[in-house]
Write a protein that holds these residues in place. Sequence first.
Motif, mmCIF file in Angstrom:
data_model
loop_
_atom_site.group_PDB
_atom_site.id
_atom_site.type_symbol
_atom_site.label_atom_id
_atom_site.label_comp_id
_atom_site.label_asym_id
_atom_site.label_seq_id
_atom_site.Cartn_x
_atom_site.Cartn_y
_atom_site.Cartn_z
ATOM 1 N N UNK A 1 93.162 64.917 69.365
ATOM 2 C CA UNK A 1 93.909 65.938 68.778
ATOM 3 C C UNK A 1 93.181 67.380 69.046
ATOM 4 N N UNK A 2 91.767 67.456 68.643
ATOM 5 C CA UNK A 2 90.886 68.422 68.803
ATOM 6 C C UNK A 2 91.100 69.176 70.028
ATOM 7 N N UNK A 3 90.940 68.121 71.030
ATOM 8 C CA UNK A 3 91.066 68.991 72.421
ATOM 9 C C UNK A 3 92.464 69.587 72.699
ATOM 10 N N UNK A 4 93.548 68.830 72.206
ATOM 11 C CA UNK A 4 94.732 69.382 72.436
ATOM 12 C C UNK A 4 95.067 70.705 71.494
ATOM 13 N N UNK B 1 88.068 58.619 68.582
ATOM 14 C CA UNK B 1 88.861 58.752 69.726
ATOM 15 C C UNK B 1 89.939 59.415 69.547
ATOM 16 N N UNK B 2 90.861 58.978 68.506
ATOM 17 C CA UNK B 2 92.251 59.533 68.514
ATOM 18 C C UNK B 2 91.961 61.002 67.839
ATOM 19 N N UNK C 1 94.019 78.470 62.530
ATOM 20 C CA UNK C 1 92.657 77.562 62.096
ATOM 21 C C UNK C 1 93.734 76.349 61.635
ATOM 22 N N UNK C 2 92.696 75.060 62.275
ATOM 23 C CA UNK C 2 92.880 73.617 62.097
ATOM 24 C C UNK C 2 91.891 72.981 61.486
ATOM 25 N N UNK C 3 92.309 72.191 60.620
ATOM 26 C CA UNK C 3 91.068 70.969 60.169
ATOM 27 C C UNK C 3 91.610 69.844 60.361
ATOM 28 N N UNK C 4 90.708 69.210 61.164
ATOM 29 C CA UNK C 4 91.080 67.706 61.843
ATOM 30 C C UNK C 4 90.102 66.699 61.043
ATOM 31 N N UNK C 5 90.509 66.051 59.962
ATOM 32 C CA UNK C 5 89.779 64.988 59.433
ATOM 33 C C UNK C 5 89.468 63.800 60.608
ATOM 34 N N UNK C 6 88.318 63.282 60.439
ATOM 35 C CA UNK C 6 88.213 62.038 61.477
ATOM 36 C C UNK C 6 88.204 62.634 62.880
#
Length: 87
Positions: free
Chosen positions: A29-32, A24-25, A15-20
């Motif tokens: 990161x989300x897609x990767x 674009x960047x 499980x990953x949380x990605x702030x922002x």
Amino acid sequence: MFKNYKDKFNLRGKLAFVAGGSGYIGSEIVNALFSMDCKVIVLDVFSTKNKNNNIQNEYLDLSKVSELDKSLKKVIKKHGVPNIFIN
């Protein structure tokens, strides 16, 4: 030798949380992470349109420091403690 980062890291079921994650960047990161079978929670003031249940959006405004603790606890209660947190 590793051909690419997917060969080096096993993130299946993490499980990953990605702030922002709507920017674009952040979206890259989300897609990767998603491409490596990771469940991703995008934390942002903007929501993204996702066709997959392994990418979900949660509203989080990092500029409101006084509300940050409460907001993160709410997201963790809903999704669980992340293995990865990217800011």
